[in-house]
Design a protein around this motif. Structure first.
Motif, short mmCIF file in Angstrom:
data_model
loop_
_atom_site.label_atom_id
_atom_site.label_comp_id
_atom_site.label_asym_id
_atom_site.label_seq_id
_atom_site.Cartn_x
_atom_site.Cartn_y
_atom_site.Cartn_z
N ILE A 7 0.86 -1.20 0.00
CA ILE A 7 0.00 0.00 0.00
C ILE A 7 0.89 1.24 0.00
O ILE A 7 1.81 1.35 0.82
N GLN A 8 0.63 2.17 -0.93
CA GLN A 8 1.47 3.38 -0.99
C GLN A 8 1.40 4.14 0.34
O GLN A 8 0.37 4.19 1.02
N ILE A 13 -0.83 6.58 6.50
CA ILE A 13 -0.01 7.23 7.53
C ILE A 13 0.43 8.64 7.12
O ILE A 13 0.65 9.50 7.97
N GLY A 14 0.51 8.89 5.83
CA GLY A 14 0.92 10.21 5.36
C GLY A 14 2.43 10.31 5.33
O GLY A 14 3.12 9.73 6.16
N MET A 15 2.94 11.06 4.36
CA MET A 15 4.41 11.15 4.24
C MET A 15 5.00 12.13 5.24
O MET A 15 6.18 12.05 5.56
N LYS A 16 4.16 13.03 5.74
CA LYS A 16 4.54 13.88 6.88
C LYS A 16 5.95 14.47 6.82
O LYS A 16 6.73 14.31 7.74
N LYS A 17 6.25 15.11 5.74
CA LYS A 17 7.54 15.78 5.64
C LYS A 17 7.30 17.28 5.54
O LYS A 17 6.20 17.71 5.20
N ILE A 45 8.99 3.86 -5.30
CA ILE A 45 7.70 4.15 -4.65
C ILE A 45 7.75 3.68 -3.19
O ILE A 45 8.10 2.55 -2.90
N THR A 46 7.38 4.59 -2.31
CA THR A 46 7.49 4.33 -0.87
C THR A 46 6.22 3.66 -0.35
O THR A 46 5.11 4.18 -0.54
N SER A 47 6.38 2.52 0.30
CA SER A 47 5.23 1.80 0.86
C SER A 47 4.90 2.31 2.25
O SER A 47 5.70 3.02 2.89
N THR A 48 3.74 1.93 2.73
CA THR A 48 3.33 2.28 4.10
C THR A 48 4.34 1.72 5.09
O THR A 48 4.77 2.39 6.03
N ASN A 49 4.72 0.46 4.86
CA ASN A 49 5.66 -0.21 5.76
C ASN A 49 6.96 0.58 5.93
O ASN A 49 7.47 0.73 7.04
N GLN A 50 7.47 1.09 4.82
CA GLN A 50 8.73 1.84 4.88
C GLN A 50 8.63 3.09 5.75
O GLN A 50 9.61 3.52 6.34
N LEU A 51 7.43 3.69 5.78
CA LEU A 51 7.28 4.93 6.53
C LEU A 51 7.11 4.69 8.03
O LEU A 51 7.24 5.62 8.83
N ILE A 326 -12.78 10.66 5.41
CA ILE A 326 -11.62 10.78 4.52
C ILE A 326 -10.37 10.80 5.41
O ILE A 326 -10.47 11.10 6.59
N ILE A 327 -9.24 10.45 4.83
CA ILE A 327 -7.98 10.71 5.52
C ILE A 327 -7.33 11.87 4.79
O ILE A 327 -7.13 11.83 3.58
#
Ligand code: N7H
Length: 453
Positions: A7-8, A13-17, A45-51, A326-327
């Motif tokens: 999942i992207q 969670i949001g990329m929050k940068k 492409i950054t996954s949810t897990n990575q974040l 919505i998120i």
């Protein structure tokens, strides 16, 4: 559990940068684009897990999403079962979103040439630009730029605050199967994963989507210009008159009642007359309210932005409308208000001084999510009670889903805690839509097995 490596990252969670670039593109050479998407872009492409852990976060997080014309450009004709996505934002901006037309739209959003968007998030603009250059080199001329919007957190103590000065991006729903139970905050809605992700539990069309669409999400993008000097001037001119309050405090109170939270984020439903930064910083308390005071609006106006957009107890409890969530994952864009703008109480017409919110909202069903919130609640003068008025913060005077005539000042009630039935006329739009588009943010496996082949 959810497949978080697929999942992207921006969705749950949001990329929050502090910096995030939105790069809107058109695909000009589909064959090259598809080949490079699979061979080199996919691994960026950054996954949810990575974040989830700092150690695995890339220097620049990358997500990608496609419009319906973009999917067609890639040869994908499957029906994702979302007519709003399918038709594109240009088709319902006036009828559902109360845009006065496309006169204020960024030219690139008018039409159907935006095929996709790259979301690039990092700590510095240099990092973001380096990653964009890398992507463009990889794609080797197979895309052209339609529009770019550089989002950035505001400086200093305004970090996390949007351009009207309010803390933003706090209240997102928790997602069952994703949010650890210990992290669900009191008062926070808990929604089934299918409200955000296609093909998951409680997705309206769970068994009816193309299999590859599973674990993707629809991304609503809106460039929302904020006229901050005009907003601040309005608050000063209409400062609430309260015992023992200076006019500055009365202006702050009006702002808080328009939003439903103080600038610190403390909810007025819990602290109606004075900001409480300690409460604001307390995760266990700052979301723990449900507008239980549903009669005289002494705590929170029915028209307050957060009450319009998420009525909580007004409709019988935070989980009673499970589809209407919505998120949000937006970020401010544009520079700080200049001294000249402050002095003239008006936003400059210089395009380089445009500021606002790069609004991003995820959901599995755009009609039930963003469109419902905007049309049935925010822009509906009779929600949640007859005579409430449209949302004073983001509502517009060209709305068409309410009962007021278009292009007349919007009449909002409940803002004065001394007299709930009195009304305030707001003759100016504080937020101006500069357009946007609907996108689909696919799973990584969908990119690998369908979009790039
Ligand atoms: Fe809103 N603002 O920064 O002043 N929003 N919003 N929004 N909004 C919220 O809860 C703002 C917009 C929602 O669960 C806060 O994070 C601005 C649109 C929802 O309690 C603040 C713009 C839509 C919530 C703002 C804008 C929404 C919410 C409180 C445009 C959907 C959560 C802080 C320029 C149609 C409500 C927070 C809840 C909260 C602001 C747009 C929806 C401060 C400036 C278009 C669902």
């Amino acid at each position: 559990g959810l497949n978080l490596t697929d999942i992207q990252g921006d969705i749950l969670i949001g990329m929050k940068k502090n910096k995030e670039l939105f790069f809107f593109f058109s695909i000009t050479d589909a064959a090259t684009f598809k080949a490079k998407l699979g061979s080199d872009i996919l691994e960026l492409i950054t996954s949810t897990n990575q974040l989830l852990a700092v150690a695995t976060q890339p220097i620049t997080a990358v997500n990608v999403a496609f419009s319906s014309t973009g999917l067609k450009a890639l040869g994908i004709t499957d029906d994702l079962k979302d007519p709003v996505f399918e038709a594109g934002m240009l088709s319902n901006a006036v009828s559902d979103l109360s845009d006065p037309g496309t006169g204020n739209w960024v030219p690139g959003f008018v039409g159907t040439s935006v095929h996709g968007v790259f979301l690039l998030a990092s700590d510095t603009i240099d990092n973001v630009n380096t990653e964009l250059a890398n992507i463009q080199t990889i794609l080797n001329g197979s895309i052209t730029e339609i529009h770019r919007l550089q989002g950035e957190a505001r400086p200093g103590d305004q970090q996390g605050h949007e351009h009207f000065g309010f803390m933003d991006g706090i209240s997102n729903p928790a997602v069952d199967g994703f949010t650890p139970p210990a992290e669900i905050r009191p008062g926070q809605a808990l929604i089934p994963p299918g409200i955000m992700l296609l093909g998951e539990a409680n997705d309206t069309f769970q068994n009816d989507r193309p299999p590859w669409a599973k674990d993707g999400s629809f991304l609503v993008f809106r460039q929302m210009q904020q006229r901050a000097p005009e907003f601040n001037k309005f608050l000063q001119d209409h400062a609430l008159n309260m015992p023992n309050m200076t006019s500055e405090q009365g202006a702050d109170l009006l702002g808080a009642r328009i939003v439903g939270r103080w600038k610190s984020d403390a909810p007025i439903d819990l602290t109606p007359l004075v900001d409480d930064p300690v409460l604001a910083a307390d995760n266990q308390r700052n979301n723990n309210f449900d507008f239980s005071d549903a009669t005289n609006q002494t705590r929170c106006p029915f028209s307050a932005h957060i009450r319009k957009a998420n009525p909580r107890g007004d409709l019988g409890g935070i989980n009673k409308f499970p589809n209407q969530h919505i998120i949000r994952a937006g970020i401010p864009y544009g520079p700080e208000v200049t001294d000249a703008e402050k002095a003239s109480n008006s936003s400059s017409t210089d395009p380089s001084l445009e500021r606002g919110l790069a609004f991003v909202a995820y959901q599995s069903n755009i009609q039930n999510g963003f469109v419902f919130l905007q049309k049935n609640w925010v822009d509906n003068t009779n929600f949640f009670r007859p005579g409430t008025g449209v949302d004073p913060l983001i509502g517009t005077n060209s709305r068409n889903s309410g009962t007021d005539a278009p292009n007349t000042p919007r009449v909002v009630s409940g803002l004065d805690p001394n007299n709930a039935t009195s009304t305030i006329e707001i003759g100016i739009d504080f937020v101006v839509s500069r357009g946007g588009e609907y996108f689909f943010s696919p799973s990584l496996s969908a990119i690998r097995t369908v979009l790039s082949v």
